[in-house]
Design an enzyme around this catalytic site. Structure first.
Site, PDB file in Angstrom:
ATOM      1  N   SER A  79      40.099  41.313  41.792  1.00  0.00           N
ATOM      2  CA  SER A  79      39.819  39.918  42.126  1.00  0.00           C
ATOM      3  C   SER A  79      38.530  39.719  42.904  1.00  0.00           C
ATOM      4  O   SER A  79      38.157  40.530  43.750  1.00  0.00           O
ATOM      5  CB  SER A  79      40.996  39.301  42.885  1.00  0.00           C
ATOM      6  OG  SER A  79      40.792  39.450  44.269  1.00  0.00           O
ATOM      7  N   LYS A  80      37.900  38.635  42.544  1.00  0.00           N
ATOM      8  CA  LYS A  80      36.654  38.245  43.168  1.00  0.00           C
ATOM      9  C   LYS A  80      36.887  38.011  44.668  1.00  0.00           C
ATOM     10  O   LYS A  80      36.094  38.392  45.505  1.00  0.00           O
ATOM     11  CB  LYS A  80      36.212  36.941  42.501  1.00  0.00           C
ATOM     12  CG  LYS A  80      34.837  36.504  42.829  1.00  0.00           C
ATOM     13  CD  LYS A  80      34.510  35.295  41.986  1.00  0.00           C
ATOM     14  CE  LYS A  80      33.135  34.775  42.361  1.00  0.00           C
ATOM     15  NZ  LYS A  80      32.575  33.905  41.366  1.00  0.00           N
ATOM     16  N   ARG A  81      38.018  37.381  44.953  1.00  0.00           N
ATOM     17  CA  ARG A  81      38.332  37.032  46.334  1.00  0.00           C
ATOM     18  C   ARG A  81      38.465  38.280  47.219  1.00  0.00           C
ATOM     19  O   ARG A  81      37.959  38.348  48.321  1.00  0.00           O
ATOM     20  CB  ARG A  81      39.631  36.225  46.363  1.00  0.00           C
ATOM     21  CG  ARG A  81      39.962  35.567  47.678  1.00  0.00           C
ATOM     22  CD  ARG A  81      41.250  34.764  47.567  1.00  0.00           C
ATOM     23  NE  ARG A  81      42.284  35.485  46.812  1.00  0.00           N
ATOM     24  CZ  ARG A  81      43.006  36.470  47.291  1.00  0.00           C
ATOM     25  NH1 ARG A  81      42.841  36.870  48.519  1.00  0.00           N
ATOM     26  NH2 ARG A  81      43.914  37.074  46.537  1.00  0.00           N
ATOM     27  N   ARG A  82      39.165  39.287  46.682  1.00  0.00           N
ATOM     28  CA  ARG A  82      39.365  40.503  47.467  1.00  0.00           C
ATOM     29  C   ARG A  82      38.110  41.368  47.497  1.00  0.00           C
ATOM     30  O   ARG A  82      38.011  42.322  48.238  1.00  0.00           O
ATOM     31  CB  ARG A  82      40.536  41.290  46.882  1.00  0.00           C
ATOM     32  CG  ARG A  82      41.372  41.969  47.912  1.00  0.00           C
ATOM     33  CD  ARG A  82      42.544  42.719  47.309  1.00  0.00           C
ATOM     34  NE  ARG A  82      42.400  42.925  45.895  1.00  0.00           N
ATOM     35  CZ  ARG A  82      43.256  42.489  44.983  1.00  0.00           C
ATOM     36  NH1 ARG A  82      44.327  41.842  45.342  1.00  0.00           N
ATOM     37  NH2 ARG A  82      43.031  42.700  43.700  1.00  0.00           N
ATOM     38  N   GLY A  83      37.164  41.021  46.605  1.00  0.00           N
ATOM     39  CA  GLY A  83      35.896  41.750  46.616  1.00  0.00           C
ATOM     40  C   GLY A  83      35.961  43.077  45.886  1.00  0.00           C
ATOM     41  O   GLY A  83      35.199  43.983  46.181  1.00  0.00           O
TER      42      GLY A  83
END
Ligand code: GLU
Length: 453
Positions: free
Chosen positions: A229-233
């Site tokens: 995920s983009k959010r978790r990087g």
């Protein structure tokens, strides 16, 4: 053998895409074939400015070099799909003529299964899309090198759009036409394309073209079993570069996502991978992206580097004045997994932290606050007298001091290290820190400790 990487220029390089690029590259290198780069930019809504240059740049950082592509040329171009519009139109007409495609005038929202356009001529001057005719009966089967034989009932496949109303082809059509025209022998891509592959096969059949060898790559899951995920990087190559991971380590780690090397070891340079990669080592079970493992691997790469190579990489993380940054780099090199750990590890260099005197208490070495204060006070004159400020001179001075005082070396080393770092743990011992801070700063910090104690 010809392989290709066919990214859509949508911004950053997803880890899964980088793996597709890597494996296509490795297979071509291993077999002495050609690795081509094709930009799939026919989805005009998803275009991102500068994204094509970003792809070149990213591949370069990863060390993945293509033999053909928009920036390096080749006989099969143009390698940018938006520049090949007329090519797709020509082949779409061929399908229309052969009854393998039809013009559909329905709204986007309409279900193509209910549409009557397939049986009506329609007015080609009106807005429309071109759809693939999927036979209602029968089955389509193909063999994937990783997933084995796959058979689907044709009635489960939809009459997918080949040419959109803006005249651009869909990915689903363009990839088939281009893989054929560019004579791609091995199509490597993520397994999310497996469900569409029967439809591609029907297109190859309609054209009478040879089907390429399919090599679909297993999913990459994050530790929690979900998608990266983009959010978790953890989704993009760039995220990891930003966190200070080395490109070589990322590439090495990614090579092991879904592929097992023939030998029982994990650290491989790109050129080693080029020699040992094989389709047989690929697995169809999803692989899990293990950040801890990547960190470990990155740390191994850092350890294997010499200080001269490490230093320029570490430099952006060493924003300190009046200290020997190379000495700092030497100190941290083998102690970190990623470069981004440096600032926290070395925060005491710029400023002595506000520590508690408990810091000095070390029962194992029989150091309490009183011992610390006493020893630090006594060693100051010797430190001030020392003219040769090198590890070679400092170390024997400390040992000599301990001998004279009749204490264990640790009983002076520990207080010194604490006074200099203000931290329970710091890279390097008393001598390293004395060398790095220089005489004046060292004496200042020791005096600060004595005043506190
Ligand atoms: N353009 C597709 C993507 O970026 C490529 C898929 C393929 O390799 O066929 O995912």
């Amino acid at each position: 053998m010809r392989t290709r990487f066919a990214p859509s220029p949508t911004g950053f390089m997803h880890i899964g895409n980088l793996r597709s690029a890597l494996f296509g590259y490795l297979l071509a290198r291993k077999m002495g074939g050609v690795f081509a780069l094709r930009i799939e930019d026919t989805d005009q809504e998803r275009l991102v400015e500068g994204a094509i240059e970003k792809i070149y740049e990213t591949l370069k950082i990863a060390g993945i070099t293509h033999d053909e592509g928009p920036d390096v040329g080749g006989d099969y171009g143009p390698y940018i799909q938006s520049q090949r519009e007329n090519v797709y139109m020509k082949y779409a007409r061929q399908l229309l003529d052969g009854g393998f495609a039809y013009r559909c005038f329905c709204d986007k929202e309409d279900d193509p299964a209910d549409c009557a356009c397939q049986n009506t001529a329609g007015d080609a001057s009106q807005p429309h899309v071109i759809r693939q005719v999927i036979p209602k009966e029968g089955q389509t089967a193909f063999v994937d090198e990783v997933f084995g034989e796959i058979t689907v009932n044709n009635n489960e496949l939809e009459n997918q759009v080949l040419i959109k109303s803006d005249g651009f082809p869909t990915y689903n059509f363009a990839n088939v036409v281009d893989d054929h025209l560019m004579e791609i022998t091995h199509v490597m891509r993520g397994s999310e394309y497996l469900p569409s592959t029967p439809k591609y096969n029907l297109l190859y059949q309609a054209f009478g073209w040879e089907v390429p060898t399919y090599v679909h790559l297993p999913l990459i899951l994050s530790a929690d079993g979900g998608k990266l995920s983009k959010r978790r990087g953890d989704a993009f190559f760039e995220d990891f570069l930003e966190q200070g991971f080395l490109p070589e380590a990322i590439v090495n780690y990614i090579a092991l996502l879904g592929w097992s090397p023939p030998e029982n070891r994990e650290i491989y340079s790109l050129s080693e991978l080029e020699q040992i990669f094989s389709v047989e080592g690929l697995s169809k079970s999803p692989s899990t992206f293990d950040l801890g493992k990547l960190k470990w691997m990155n740390g191994e790469y850092l350890k294997a580097m010499c200080v001269d190579d490490f230093y320029p990489l570490a430099l952006p993380y060493l924003n300190y004045d009046n200290v020997d940054k190379k000495a700092l780099a030497t100190l941290v090199k083998d102690r970190i997994a990623v470069l981004a750990e440096i600032p926290e590890m070395m925060d005491f260099v710029a400023q002595l932290p506000d520590y508690d005197n408990q810091l000095f208490v070390n029962p194992k070495n029989k150091v309490d606050e009183a011992v610390a204060k006493d020893m630090l006070s006594k060693i100051i004159p010797q430190i001030e007298e020392l003219t040769d400020w090198t590890a070679e001179a400092i170390s024997p001075m400390i040992k000599g001091f301990a001998e004279t005082e009749g204490i264990k070396p640790a009983q002076i080393m520990w207080p010194l290290r604490c006074a200099l770092s203000g931290k329970e743990a710091s890279p390097g011992g008393a001598t390293d820190l004395l060398v790095i801070f220089g005489k004046n700063e060292s004496v200042d910090r020791i005096k600060t400790a004595i005043a506190k104690l």
